[in-house]
Write a protein that holds these residues in place. Structure first.
Motif, PDB file in Angstrom:
ATOM      1  N   ALA A  39      49.891  43.053  39.925  1.00 24.52           N
ATOM      2  CA  ALA A  39      49.085  42.356  38.938  1.00 24.52           C
ATOM      3  C   ALA A  39      48.354  43.363  38.056  1.00 24.52           C
ATOM      4  CB  ALA A  39      48.095  41.454  39.658  1.00 24.52           C
ATOM      5  N   ASP A  40      47.570  42.842  37.132  1.00 21.22           N
ATOM      6  CA  ASP A  40      46.914  43.679  36.131  1.00 21.22           C
ATOM      7  C   ASP A  40      45.397  43.652  36.278  1.00 21.22           C
ATOM      8  OD1 ASP A  40      49.518  43.886  35.238  1.00 21.22           O
ATOM      9  OD2 ASP A  40      49.274  42.259  33.774  1.00 21.22           O
ATOM     10  N   GLY A  41      44.769  44.786  35.963  1.00 20.40           N
ATOM     11  CA  GLY A  41      43.308  44.842  36.037  1.00 20.40           C
ATOM     12  C   GLY A  41      42.815  46.260  35.840  1.00 20.40           C
ATOM     13  N   ALA A  42      41.509  46.402  35.879  1.00 20.90           N
ATOM     14  CA  ALA A  42      40.905  47.729  35.717  1.00 20.90           C
ATOM     15  C   ALA A  42      39.571  47.773  36.448  1.00 20.90           C
ATOM     16  CB  ALA A  42      40.700  48.052  34.239  1.00 20.90           C
ATOM     17  N   GLY A  43      39.264  48.954  36.945  1.00 20.67           N
ATOM     18  CA  GLY A  43      37.955  49.196  37.561  1.00 20.67           C
ATOM     19  C   GLY A  43      37.522  50.594  37.164  1.00 20.67           C
ATOM     20  N   GLY A  99      34.218  46.410  36.616  1.00 22.08           N
ATOM     21  CA  GLY A  99      35.606  45.974  36.743  1.00 22.08           C
ATOM     22  C   GLY A  99      35.917  44.885  35.734  1.00 22.08           C
ATOM     23  N   TRP A 100      37.194  44.749  35.447  1.00 21.28           N
ATOM     24  CA  TRP A 100      37.619  43.704  34.513  1.00 21.28           C
ATOM     25  C   TRP A 100      39.059  43.316  34.791  1.00 21.28           C
ATOM     26  CZ3 TRP A 100      40.878  42.724  30.159  1.00 21.28           C
ATOM     27  CH2 TRP A 100      40.476  41.632  29.376  1.00 21.28           C
ATOM     28  N   VAL A 101      39.339  42.027  34.735  1.00 15.58           N
ATOM     29  CA  VAL A 101      40.723  41.546  34.809  1.00 15.58           C
ATOM     30  C   VAL A 101      40.991  40.679  33.582  1.00 15.58           C
ATOM     31  CG1 VAL A 101      41.079  41.630  37.314  1.00 15.58           C
ATOM     32  CG2 VAL A 101      39.956  39.632  36.302  1.00 15.58           C
ATOM     33  N   PRO A 102      42.222  40.710  33.064  1.00 12.12           N
ATOM     34  CA  PRO A 102      42.521  39.876  31.894  1.00 12.12           C
ATOM     35  C   PRO A 102      42.374  38.398  32.252  1.00 12.12           C
ATOM     36  CG  PRO A 102      44.536  40.858  32.778  1.00 12.12           C
ATOM     37  CD  PRO A 102      43.403  41.464  33.533  1.00 12.12           C
ATOM     38  N   PRO A 103      42.024  37.564  31.283  1.00 15.32           N
ATOM     39  CA  PRO A 103      41.704  36.173  31.601  1.00 15.32           C
ATOM     40  C   PRO A 103      42.872  35.320  32.087  1.00 15.32           C
ATOM     41  CG  PRO A 103      41.416  36.624  29.238  1.00 15.32           C
ATOM     42  CD  PRO A 103      41.709  37.935  29.893  1.00 15.32           C
ATOM     43  N   HIS A 104      44.104  35.697  31.745  1.00 16.51           N
ATOM     44  CA  HIS A 104      45.256  34.854  32.105  1.00 16.51           C
ATOM     45  C   HIS A 104      45.522  34.906  33.615  1.00 16.51           C
ATOM     46  CE1 HIS A 104      48.954  32.700  31.957  1.00 16.51           C
ATOM     47  NE2 HIS A 104      49.710  33.750  32.233  1.00 16.51           N
ATOM     48  N   VAL A 105      45.375  33.754  34.269  1.00 23.32           N
ATOM     49  CA  VAL A 105      45.573  33.671  35.720  1.00 23.32           C
ATOM     50  C   VAL A 105      46.967  33.141  36.019  1.00 23.32           C
ATOM     51  CG1 VAL A 105      44.786  32.557  37.857  1.00 23.32           C
ATOM     52  CG2 VAL A 105      43.117  33.255  36.130  1.00 23.32           C
ATOM     53  N   VAL A 106      47.652  33.785  36.953  1.00 25.11           N
ATOM     54  CA  VAL A 106      48.981  33.328  37.388  1.00 25.11           C
ATOM     55  C   VAL A 106      48.856  32.865  38.837  1.00 25.11           C
ATOM     56  CG1 VAL A 106      51.386  33.972  37.760  1.00 25.11           C
ATOM     57  CG2 VAL A 106      50.098  34.980  35.854  1.00 25.11           C
ATOM     58  N   THR A 107      49.158  31.605  39.079  1.00 24.21           N
ATOM     59  CA  THR A 107      49.067  31.057  40.433  1.00 24.21           C
ATOM     60  C   THR A 107      50.411  31.209  41.156  1.00 24.21           C
ATOM     61  OG1 THR A 107      49.803  28.853  39.821  1.00 24.21           O
ATOM     62  CG2 THR A 107      47.435  29.308  39.595  1.00 24.21           C
ATOM     63  N   ASN A 108      50.370  30.984  42.452  1.00 30.33           N
ATOM     64  CA  ASN A 108      51.620  31.020  43.221  1.00 30.33           C
ATOM     65  C   ASN A 108      52.569  29.913  42.759  1.00 30.33           C
ATOM     66  OD1 ASN A 108      50.591  33.152  44.625  1.00 30.33           O
ATOM     67  ND2 ASN A 108      50.042  31.966  46.453  1.00 30.33           N
ATOM     68  N   ASP A 109      52.019  28.784  42.392  1.00 28.67           N
ATOM     69  CA  ASP A 109      52.859  27.692  41.895  1.00 28.67           C
ATOM     70  C   ASP A 109      53.538  28.079  40.575  1.00 28.67           C
ATOM     71  OD1 ASP A 109      52.438  26.017  44.040  1.00 28.67           O
ATOM     72  OD2 ASP A 109      50.693  25.043  43.133  1.00 28.67           O
ATOM     73  N   ASP A 110      52.806  28.826  39.729  1.00 26.44           N
ATOM     74  CA  ASP A 110      53.412  29.305  38.478  1.00 26.44           C
ATOM     75  C   ASP A 110      54.650  30.149  38.780  1.00 26.44           C
ATOM     76  OD1 ASP A 110      51.361  28.149  37.005  1.00 26.44           O
ATOM     77  OD2 ASP A 110      50.182  30.001  36.908  1.00 26.44           O
TER      78      ASP A 110
END
Lengths: 76, 340
Positions: free
Chosen positions: B165-169, B19-30
């Motif tokens: 959200a974004d990701g892959a498995g 699996g892989w997710v892009p490094p950019h994290v989006v928080t609830n506060d964002d």
């Protein structure tokens, strides 16, 4: 029926027991539209009562909702 | 292409996962900075704390390649006779994204195509991959679920922007025997096109293009009817799960792990409640990654295998639901794998 409904709202939905009065609205209890679907699922599973989320949403208060559920054959 | 075994004795056996997710994290506060919402609202109503988002210019194929490579590494063999990509967010309308992914993984020349079944894409992909193996088209299939869902979500729509959200498995399936650990059980699939309007992106397809060169505001974005979707998701995943467990000759009480599409924590809770599967038997990563569409289940499997939540011997039930409406479920006993 009101007692059974209050137990569900206070239990799985974690609503403050003091807020659950017959006159209260869903909004006043802090419940969103998906909560009504969850409530419909719980009523079906735990009480064997079939009430749709649309029907529940049309009831103006918790008291009216309890009345509707009671009419559908739930144990009082 | 050789087929040394009779087709009827073949099973598709799980041989690798990644699996892989892009490094950019989006928080609830964002998100709360530009939406009328809050961390508390999002957490209590969706169970999501963070999610990952593609960086500008990044596409679904980029996610798919990363996950695919990890699944191949996990299988101990970088070859595959076919590549199947389940996605709702292909790099473009035409051609399919899978050939690009295959080529970038050093697999140019193999059959490669996309499967479109929205959040149930991975389950449809499993049945497709098993079919490729059963018919002798391929001995090993790389199946990837990947979505850059944030590229079709309306950033101003509070009901979807906080969830998707974004990701892959990815998984590698190889030809094997039905009695082996990792052999895919019977796959239950279904759709109901009378309810296709509940989850959709109205613009961009032939209907809109044949009508007018432009689309109405907002129609290029993903739209979802929340209440109806919730109700159908719970009904369909619970029913498909029961059918898949029965078809496998298992009992629901014998399920060690439930890997359900990470749609929304409340849907997951309701499905598990209906099936009588206790919390400690439910795999979940929605708090960290949100709803990643077709990537959801393989990403969950990869992360759970890596963190020990999923171990060899666990009788595992997979189920998904999404636009179409489409749903599915299947079973497998988790094999001994190295996590990708």
């Amino acid at each position: 029926m009101f007692t059974a409904l209050r137990d569900i709202l206070v239990g799985p939905f974690k609503v403050d027991p003091e807020k659950v009065t017959p006159e209260a609205t869903l909004e006043q209890l802090g419940l969103d539209s998906l909560s009504v679907v969850e409530l419909s699922l719980i009523l079906e599973k735990d009480l064997g009562v079939s009430v749709t989320d649309d029907e529940l949403l049309q009831t103006p208060t918790i008291g009216a909702m309890a009345e509707l559920i009671g009419e559908r054959g739930a144990p009082v | 292409m050789s087929t040394t075994e009779p087709v009827e004795d073949r099973a598709a056996v799980l041989a690798g996962v990644g699996g892989w997710v892009p490094p950019h994290v989006v928080t609830n506060d964002d998100l709360s900075a530009h939406l009328d919402t809050s961390d508390e609202w999002i957490r209590t109503r969706t169970g999501i704390r963070t999610r990952h988002r593609v960086s500008p210019g990044m596409a679904t194929s980029d996610l798919a390649v990363e996950a695919g490579r990890r699944a191949l590494d996990s299988s101990g063999d970088d070859r595959a006779g076919a590549v199947v990509l389940a996605t709702t967010t292909p790099d473009r309308i035409c051609p399919a994204t899978a050939p690009d992914v295959a080529a970038r993984l050093g697999l140019a020349g193999v059959p490669a195509f996309d499967v479109s079944a929205v959040c149930t894409g991975f389950l449809y992909g499993l049945a497709t991959a098993a079919g490729l193996i059963a018919t002798g088209v391929a001995e090993r299939v790389l199946l990837i679920g990947a979505d850059a869902f944030t590229t079709i979500v309306d950033p101003t729509d509070r009901s979807t922007a906080v969830i998707f959200a974004d990701g892959a498995g990815a998984v590698v399936l190889r030809a094997g025997r039905p009695e082996e650990p990792g052999a895919l059980g019977p796959v239950v699939l279904g759709t109901d096109g009378t309810l296709s309007h509940l989850i959709r992106v109205p613009a961009g397809g032939s209907r809109q293009r044949s009508l007018a060169p432009t689309h109405a505001p907002g129609e290029q974005f993903f739209q979802m009817e929340g209440r109806d979707t919730f109700r159908h998701a719970v009904d369909r995943m619970a029913t498909a799960s029961r059918q898949a467990v029965a078809a496998a000759g298992w009992s629901m009480g014998g399920v060690d792990r439930l890997a359900a599409h990470q749609a929304n924590a409340r849907i997951l809770h309701a499905v598990a409640d209906r099936l009588g599967i206790p919390a400690e038997h439910q795999l979940s990563n929605i708090a960290e990654v949100g709803n990643t569409g077709a990537a959801s289940i393989p990403l969950l499997l990869a992360q759970s295998a890596a963190d020990g939540g999923l171990e060899a011997g666990h009788r595992t039930l997979l189920t998904a639901f999404g636009g179409g409406l489409a749903w599915g479920a299947t079973t497998l006993t988790w094999p001994k794998l190295s996590a990708g």
